[in-house]
Design an enzyme around this catalytic site. Structure first.
Site, PDB file in Angstrom:
ATOM      1  N   SER A 184       0.778  -1.240   0.000  1.00 42.68           N
ATOM      2  CA  SER A 184       0.000   0.000   0.000  1.00 42.68           C
ATOM      3  C   SER A 184       0.809   1.289   0.000  1.00 42.68           C
ATOM      4  CB  SER A 184      -0.955   0.021   1.187  1.00 42.68           C
ATOM      5  OG  SER A 184      -1.768  -1.116   1.217  1.00 42.68           O
ATOM      6  N   SER A 207     -11.353   3.995  -5.287  1.00 39.87           N
ATOM      7  CA  SER A 207     -11.559   2.652  -4.733  1.00 39.87           C
ATOM      8  C   SER A 207     -13.001   2.566  -4.277  1.00 39.87           C
ATOM      9  CB  SER A 207     -10.639   2.424  -3.535  1.00 39.87           C
ATOM     10  OG  SER A 207     -11.097   3.189  -2.419  1.00 39.87           O
TER      11      SER A 207
END
Lengths: 333, 487
Positions: B249, B379
């Site tokens: 991430s 997202s």
């Protein structure tokens, strides 16, 4: 044991023992490379002298001045299968690389389900007080990294220890940080085996056995503890057990607890500030495991909660008088 | 002040432009003839003579100074590092070690050019028509159909998995809408052995390489088949077999890592390249600067591929940077750079192919900035209507989409039609749904896997923690979802 009479040794100080370990590595592992700021000419502490000439400029090279780049680059080398030995010029400057170390290197194997790892990465950095280093040339940042599962942290007390532990870090299949006590680079001199050898990680060493109190330290402070042990014996008739932790993470809980069960008293000492320092972790674990064996509270003699000062260093450091005084108080508790 | 004019020249010598920069640097385009008979232009800012082809210093009455002819690429790669000229204090030239330049005697700041920035290379127009036939890579039909099928399969999988998050079946998802061309065009130009470092919006690269739908699903569901052993959030894919390093991430951390991996690969002499994907937002991170500088200085065979899709979550590009995008930074590092139309799969393919060839041959990094548009939300945790108009999104979806542009190219050649489209839509949806249904039924991995792989070997303290967890579960098991996990 390390000392074997048939193995040839050479008088080396600590930086030379580091060079020797790196030399052995470059000779035996064709994928090994050493990089960082100023390593090409030999390094600001001379740890890499002669290696570029001997092994070539593609294997011993300078990087741009960027710690996050050095560690990130090292991680990539390791992921691609090379043995990566990164030098950070001072442990004080490791913080730009904190994200790469904590979020990337430490988690590479876990997060990928063991598809990928950077176990071939070793980061070396000069560490600890040096007499005049002040805020940014004296730090001992091991506690920041001890809180991060997935990396190993190792700190030697002497040239023989440094070479064996560094070689273990390099061979170990986990990313390792190897802090080298800079004040010992020249001051510590020993006969060091010239060939490659390893000292196991995560094993503390009992340097001297005793019955009344356990003195636990790592790096330079181990020598302070040895002096304190001698003082305590002479002035107080107190028998001290001196332990060098050697690996901070994962640390040898068994050896330390076994000692405390025997002596009933534990003194832990480090230069880094006392709050949140690694002595706090040791203290907490030992009191959980050995509560009923304790004759006195576990004591920490550490740096104060200040940045590392320049002119006030003699007052700041956990010297032998502070440690001796702590021993006295614990014995009389 | 002369303004920038971009003077395209299809075949031969380098095009020159009137510089707005006084004295020191001049932007050129070098035209490189690739082995495939097409021409790809890389934009360089002249720094070292040997790195670029003919450089002319021309501006506003400053004397022309012809630089010596550069070494051919392979010779340059083998030649020793460029030396500073030997000291000559009598010469009226700067002797500074830090820059190779001429003196100038009037004060003027170099103006960054963002009005007419680095041009965007494309092969097809928005209707999928080839603009310059010599740039058409003329890929065989099977290959082009495969491009199309991979892009659309990705699109289908994205729709289904986005929906499955909405229904609470998976915890999180990120779609790739609009960027399929950047994935497939670049992946197709690489060898399977080339190592890929991604950011998180490159699933099409993995799909192109053959990562099965079941394993995409397994990772998103974190089920027992997940190669990552259920440890990470969805879309954090990885595959050792397909040389795709597991996604993490933190943004841009992969950039200096890619440089290190490329250095190792260079030493192995195996004719592999490393490609490193990142977005224009991640390019603001310090790690990006570090990675670019290391790759250039240490001469790494590496392709930096920036997906400039207009947004970093809600942050548009005019709040991300003030210069001419990411491509303009490359020359600052001494790196060959190009900007391409990321929605043109052939432009992406051509640029990546040529970058790969030269990166390996010359041991230097290349920077490709693929301009595109993020049609989807950042997202499943994002609703982009909060910061952009539906009209803007619709424009890209309807008028400039990599999938439809390629389809026009294919239908113009009679390779694809309504019937094939219908059949393929049905088949791809069926494939995805079947994988989805299988993944739904699988168990989660054994809870012991919470503790392994922290180190290669498990430390005693961690063994003890694991034992304490199981002791706890024995007593309190009804409060934990053990039934869903492998026994």
């Amino acid at each position: 044991t390390v000392r074997n009479k048939s193995r040839p040794t050479q008088k080396m100080n600590l930086f030379q023992s580091v060079t020797s370990a790196l030399d052995n590595t470059l000779a035996s592992d064709p994928t090994a490379v050493i990089f960082g700021e100023d390593v090409a000419f030999g390094g600001v502490f001379r740890c890499t002298v002669g290696l570029r000439d001997k092994y070539g400029k593609d294997r011993v090279f300078n990087t741009p001045l960027c710690e996050q780049g050095i560690v990130g680059f090292g991680i990539g080398l390791a992921v691609a299968g090379a043995t990566a030995i990164a030098e950070i010029q001072f442990a004080d400057y490791i913080f730009p690389a904190f994200d790469q170390i904590v979020n990337e290197a430490a988690k590479y194997r876990y997060r990928s389900g063991n598809l990928f790892d950077c176990g071939n990465l070793t980061i070396r950095a000069p560490w600890g007080c040096v007499g005049h280093g002040a805020l940014y040339h004296s730090q001992s940042p091991e506690a920041f990294f001890a809180h991060c599962p997935g990396i190993k942290i190792v700190i030697p007390r002497s040239p023989v220890q440094a070479k064996g532990l560094l070689l273990s870090c390099i061979i170990d299949k986990n990313p390792c940080i190897f802090f080298e006590p800079k004040i010992l680079y020249r001051a510590a001199v020993e006969q060091v085996p010239m060939e490659s050898y390893q000292i196991p990680l995560s094993q503390a060493e009992v340097l001297q056995e005793g019955s009344d109190i356990t003195l636990l330290a790592w790096g330079t402070q181990v020598h302070v503890m040895r002096e304190v042990a001698a003082m305590a014996q002479e002035k107080l008739g107190v028998s001290c057990e001196v332990i060098d932790l050697r690996t901070i993470q994962p640390w040898d809980i068994e050896t330390v607890c076994k000692s405390v069960v025997k002596t009933g008293r534990l003194l832990v000492s480090h230069e880094a500030p006392v709050t949140g320092g690694f002595a706090a972790e040791i203290s907490s674990t030992v009191q959980e495991e050995c509560f009923l064996n304790l004759e006195a509270p576990i004591t920490r003699v550490c740096g104060y909660d200040t940045p590392f000062p320049h002119i006030f260093e003699p007052f700041y450091i956990p010297d032998k008088w502070k440690c001796f005084d702590a021993v006295k108080r614990m014995i009389n508790y | 002040m002369s303004s920038f004019t971009w003077d395209y020249c299809a075949k031969s010598a380098c095009a020159r432009s009137k510089c707005v920069f006084i004295g020191v640097k001049c932007i050129l385009r070098t035209i490189v003839t690739g082995l495939y008979g097409f021409h790809v232009k890389f934009c360089t800012i002249h720094s070292w003579a040997a790195r670029s082809s003919l450089a002319d210093w021309s501006l506003l009455g400053v004397r022309l100074l012809r630089r010596p002819r550069p070494l051919p690429p392979c010779a340059r790669a083998l030649s020793p590092p460029l030396q500073q000229q030997p000291f000559d204090s009598l010469a009226e030239k700067p002797q500074f070690p830090g820059a190779s330049a001429e003196f100038v005697d009037h004060l003027e700041f170099i103006q960054p050019n963002v009005i007419s920035g680095i041009p965007v290379y494309r092969v097809m127009d928005r209707q999928g028509q080839i603009i310059n036939p010599s740039e058409d890579p003329q890929l065989p039909k099977e290959m082009v159909l495969n491009f199309y099928q991979k892009m659309t399969l990705l699109n289908t999988m994205d729709r289904i998995l986005y929906e499955s998050q909405r229904q609470g079946r998976i915890s999180f998802y990120m779609t790739n809408y609009g960027e399929e061309g950047t994935h497939v065009g670049s992946a197709a130009a690489l060898d399977p052995e080339d190592l890929v470092f991604g950011q998180y919006r490159e699933a099409g690269v993995l799909m192109f390489r053959g990562f099965p739908l079941d394993l995409f699903m397994a990772q998103c569901y974190a089920n027992v088949d997940d190669l990552g052993k259920g440890r990470q959030m969805p879309v954090h894919y990885g595959s050792k077999d397909l040389n795709f390093v597991t996604i993490s991430s933190p943004l841009a951390t992969q950039i200096p890592q890619a440089a290190g991996a490329a250095y190792a690969i260079k030493r192995e002499n195996t004719n592999r390249v490393v490609i490193c994907y990142f977005g224009e937002g991640a390019a603001s991170e310090g790690d990006a600067h570090a990675g670019f500088n290391f790759a250039a200085t240490l001469e790494c065979p590496l392709i930096f591929f920036c997906r400039n899709n207009g947004y970093a979550i809600s942050t548009p590009t005019d709040e991300q940077y003030r210069g001419d995008g990411i491509a303009a930074r490359g020359p600052g590092y001494g790196m060959l750079s190009i900007r391409v139309d990321g929605n043109d799969v052939f432009a992406v393919y051509n640029a990546t192919k040529e970058a790969r060839r030269r990166a390996i041959a010359e041991n230097q990094p290349f920077l490709i900035e693929a301009m595109t548009y993020r049609i989807g939300h950042h997202s499943t945790s994002d609703d982009s209507s909060a910061y952009r108009s539906v009209d803007e999104v619709n424009y890209w979806d309807k008028q400039d989409h990599p999938i439809s542009r390629l389809r026009h190219y294919m239908t113009a050649r009679g390779w694809w039609g309504e019937e094939e489209e219908r059949a393929w839509r049905k088949q791809s949806r069926k494939l995805v749904m079947e994988a989805f249904e299988r993944a739904e039924k699988r168990q989660k991995p054994h809870p012991d896997l919470l503790f392994s792989d922290v180190y290669l070997e498990m430390p005693p303290s961690l063994e003890k923690q694991k034992e304490s967890m199981w002791r706890h579960l024995q007593q309190y098991r009804e409060h934990y979802p053990l039934d869903h996990y492998e026994k």
